[in-house]
Every structure is written in C-alpha cells, then in structure tokens.
Scaffold this motif. Structure first.
Motif, PDB file in Angstrom:
ATOM      1  N   ALA A  79       0.753  -0.972  -0.052  1.00  0.00           N
ATOM      2  CA  ALA A  79      -0.007  -0.081   0.047  1.00  0.00           C
ATOM      3  C   ALA A  79       0.873   1.186  -0.043  1.00  0.00           C
ATOM      4  O   ALA A  79       1.913   1.442   0.771  1.00  0.00           O
ATOM      5  CB  ALA A  79      -0.998   0.017   1.108  1.00  0.00           C
ATOM      6  N   ALA A  80       0.457   2.287  -0.694  1.00  0.00           N
ATOM      7  CA  ALA A  80       1.416   3.457  -0.965  1.00  0.00           C
ATOM      8  C   ALA A  80       1.664   4.257   0.453  1.00  0.00           C
ATOM      9  O   ALA A  80       2.688   4.419   0.720  1.00  0.00           O
ATOM     10  CB  ALA A  80       0.605   4.614  -1.972  1.00  0.00           C
ATOM     11  N   GLU A  81       0.533   4.246   1.293  1.00  0.00           N
ATOM     12  CA  GLU A  81       0.834   4.872   2.749  1.00  0.00           C
ATOM     13  C   GLU A  81       1.771   4.110   3.419  1.00  0.00           C
ATOM     14  O   GLU A  81       2.821   4.674   4.091  1.00  0.00           O
ATOM     15  CB  GLU A  81      -0.587   5.057   3.337  1.00  0.00           C
ATOM     16  N   THR A  82       1.806   2.742   3.415  1.00  0.00           N
ATOM     17  CA  THR A  82       2.791   1.780   4.185  1.00  0.00           C
ATOM     18  C   THR A  82       4.067   2.244   3.762  1.00  0.00           C
ATOM     19  O   THR A  82       5.165   2.355   4.674  1.00  0.00           O
ATOM     20  CB  THR A  82       2.284   0.357   4.094  1.00  0.00           C
ATOM     21  N   VAL A  83       4.316   2.057   2.502  1.00  0.00           N
ATOM     22  CA  VAL A  83       5.736   1.894   1.883  1.00  0.00           C
ATOM     23  C   VAL A  83       6.036   3.437   2.239  1.00  0.00           C
ATOM     24  O   VAL A  83       7.311   3.570   2.460  1.00  0.00           O
ATOM     25  CB  VAL A  83       5.476   2.025   0.237  1.00  0.00           C
ATOM     26  N   PHE A  84       5.213   4.538   2.021  1.00  0.00           N
ATOM     27  CA  PHE A  84       5.910   5.985   2.670  1.00  0.00           C
ATOM     28  C   PHE A  84       6.305   5.916   3.944  1.00  0.00           C
ATOM     29  O   PHE A  84       7.279   6.452   4.131  1.00  0.00           O
ATOM     30  CB  PHE A  84       4.864   6.947   2.004  1.00  0.00           C
ATOM     31  N   ARG A  85       5.523   5.333   4.564  1.00  0.00           N
ATOM     32  CA  ARG A  85       5.781   5.620   6.136  1.00  0.00           C
ATOM     33  C   ARG A  85       6.872   4.956   6.635  1.00  0.00           C
ATOM     34  O   ARG A  85       7.785   5.206   7.443  1.00  0.00           O
ATOM     35  CB  ARG A  85       4.552   5.341   7.129  1.00  0.00           C
ATOM     36  N   SER A  86       6.969   3.482   6.101  1.00  0.00           N
ATOM     37  CA  SER A  86       8.054   2.718   6.484  1.00  0.00           C
ATOM     38  C   SER A  86       9.397   2.770   5.627  1.00  0.00           C
ATOM     39  O   SER A  86      10.348   2.354   6.120  1.00  0.00           O
ATOM     40  CB  SER A  86       7.482   1.104   6.231  1.00  0.00           C
ATOM     41  N   ARG A  87       9.192   3.527   4.432  1.00  0.00           N
ATOM     42  CA  ARG A  87      10.238   3.728   3.466  1.00  0.00           C
ATOM     43  C   ARG A  87      10.870   2.267   3.179  1.00  0.00           C
ATOM     44  O   ARG A  87      12.118   2.132   2.640  1.00  0.00           O
ATOM     45  CB  ARG A  87      11.458   4.416   4.454  1.00  0.00           C
ATOM     46  N   LYS A  88      10.118   1.412   2.870  1.00  0.00           N
ATOM     47  CA  LYS A  88      10.503  -0.036   2.422  1.00  0.00           C
ATOM     48  C   LYS A  88       9.223  -0.445   1.587  1.00  0.00           C
ATOM     49  O   LYS A  88       8.216  -0.369   1.745  1.00  0.00           O
ATOM     50  CB  LYS A  88      10.792  -0.905   3.670  1.00  0.00           C
ATOM     51  N   GLY A  89       9.679  -1.290   0.643  1.00  0.00           N
ATOM     52  CA  GLY A  89       8.677  -1.734  -0.377  1.00  0.00           C
ATOM     53  C   GLY A  89       9.349  -2.691  -1.427  1.00  0.00           C
ATOM     54  O   GLY A  89      10.743  -2.591  -1.441  1.00  0.00           O
ATOM     55  N   VAL A  90       8.922  -3.375  -2.131  1.00  0.00           N
ATOM     56  CA  VAL A  90       9.184  -4.126  -3.158  1.00  0.00           C
ATOM     57  C   VAL A  90       8.818  -3.350  -4.603  1.00  0.00           C
ATOM     58  O   VAL A  90       8.233  -2.306  -4.296  1.00  0.00           O
ATOM     59  CB  VAL A  90       8.699  -5.595  -3.382  1.00  0.00           C
ATOM     60  N   CYS A  91       8.737  -3.919  -5.802  1.00  0.00           N
ATOM     61  CA  CYS A  91       8.295  -3.129  -6.987  1.00  0.00           C
ATOM     62  C   CYS A  91       7.126  -2.713  -6.852  1.00  0.00           C
ATOM     63  O   CYS A  91       6.655  -1.527  -7.324  1.00  0.00           O
ATOM     64  CB  CYS A  91       8.698  -3.941  -8.215  1.00  0.00           C
ATOM     65  N   ARG A  92       6.018  -3.552  -6.541  1.00  0.00           N
ATOM     66  CA  ARG A  92       4.533  -3.197  -6.531  1.00  0.00           C
ATOM     67  C   ARG A  92       4.482  -2.085  -5.398  1.00  0.00           C
ATOM     68  O   ARG A  92       3.744  -1.132  -5.805  1.00  0.00           O
ATOM     69  CB  ARG A  92       3.709  -4.327  -5.888  1.00  0.00           C
ATOM     70  N   GLY A  93       5.180  -2.128  -4.408  1.00  0.00           N
ATOM     71  CA  GLY A  93       4.979  -0.990  -3.507  1.00  0.00           C
ATOM     72  C   GLY A  93       5.586   0.502  -4.057  1.00  0.00           C
ATOM     73  O   GLY A  93       4.904   1.440  -3.903  1.00  0.00           O
TER      74      GLY A  93
END
Length: 82
Positions: free
Chosen positions: A21-35
């Motif tokens: 989820a965009a908000e989760t990726v923004f807040r955690s500063r972590k993600g994969v390609c989908r994030g």
C-alpha cells in the motif's frame, strides 16, 4: 522526474515487505516493486498526473520457459505528460 528520484533515493527495496500500500511504503520507507509502483501512482494522482500501474514479469536472460518467467512478477508505471 523529481518524484521518481525522490522515491529511488528514499525508499529501500525490502524483499520481505508484507504491504504494498502506498501509505505503508511511504511511512516505512520500504517496499518491493509493487509498493514502489503504488507509491508513485498515488503521488501522481495527488499531483494531477495521469498514471497507470502495469503488472507483468521480469525476463531474466537465463530463463527458458514461460513457466519460469511466471515466477518473477514485477510492476511498473506509465504516465501521460502533455
């Protein structure tokens, strides 16, 4: 371009990331390609830039069959400017 650079410099690729989820990726500063794609899409939407998320597969040079290809999902964005 600045949005792309900000995401690339500030979001860490985390292979075991559980939420894209965009908000989760923004807040955690972590993600994969989908994030990454979700965050970019959300930011473009807020900026009024037409953006689409594209799902597909990454083709590695060593992959031979379609079944092997399906094991490497990936996500991208396309945008419309002017």
């Amino acid at each position: 371009w600045l949005l792309f650079c900000w995401i690339a410099e500030n979001i860490e690729y985390e292979l075991n990331c559980k939420s894209n989820a965009a908000e989760t990726v923004f807040r955690s500063r972590k993600g994969v390609c989908r994030g990454f794609a979700s965050l970019y899409h959300e930011c473009c939407t807020l900026l009024g830039i037409e953006c689409n998320e594209i799902s597909g597969y990454v083709r590695q040079s060593y992959l031979k069959s379609v079944e092997e290809l399906k094991r490497w999902p990936h996500a991208w964005n396309s945008i419309v400017l002017d």
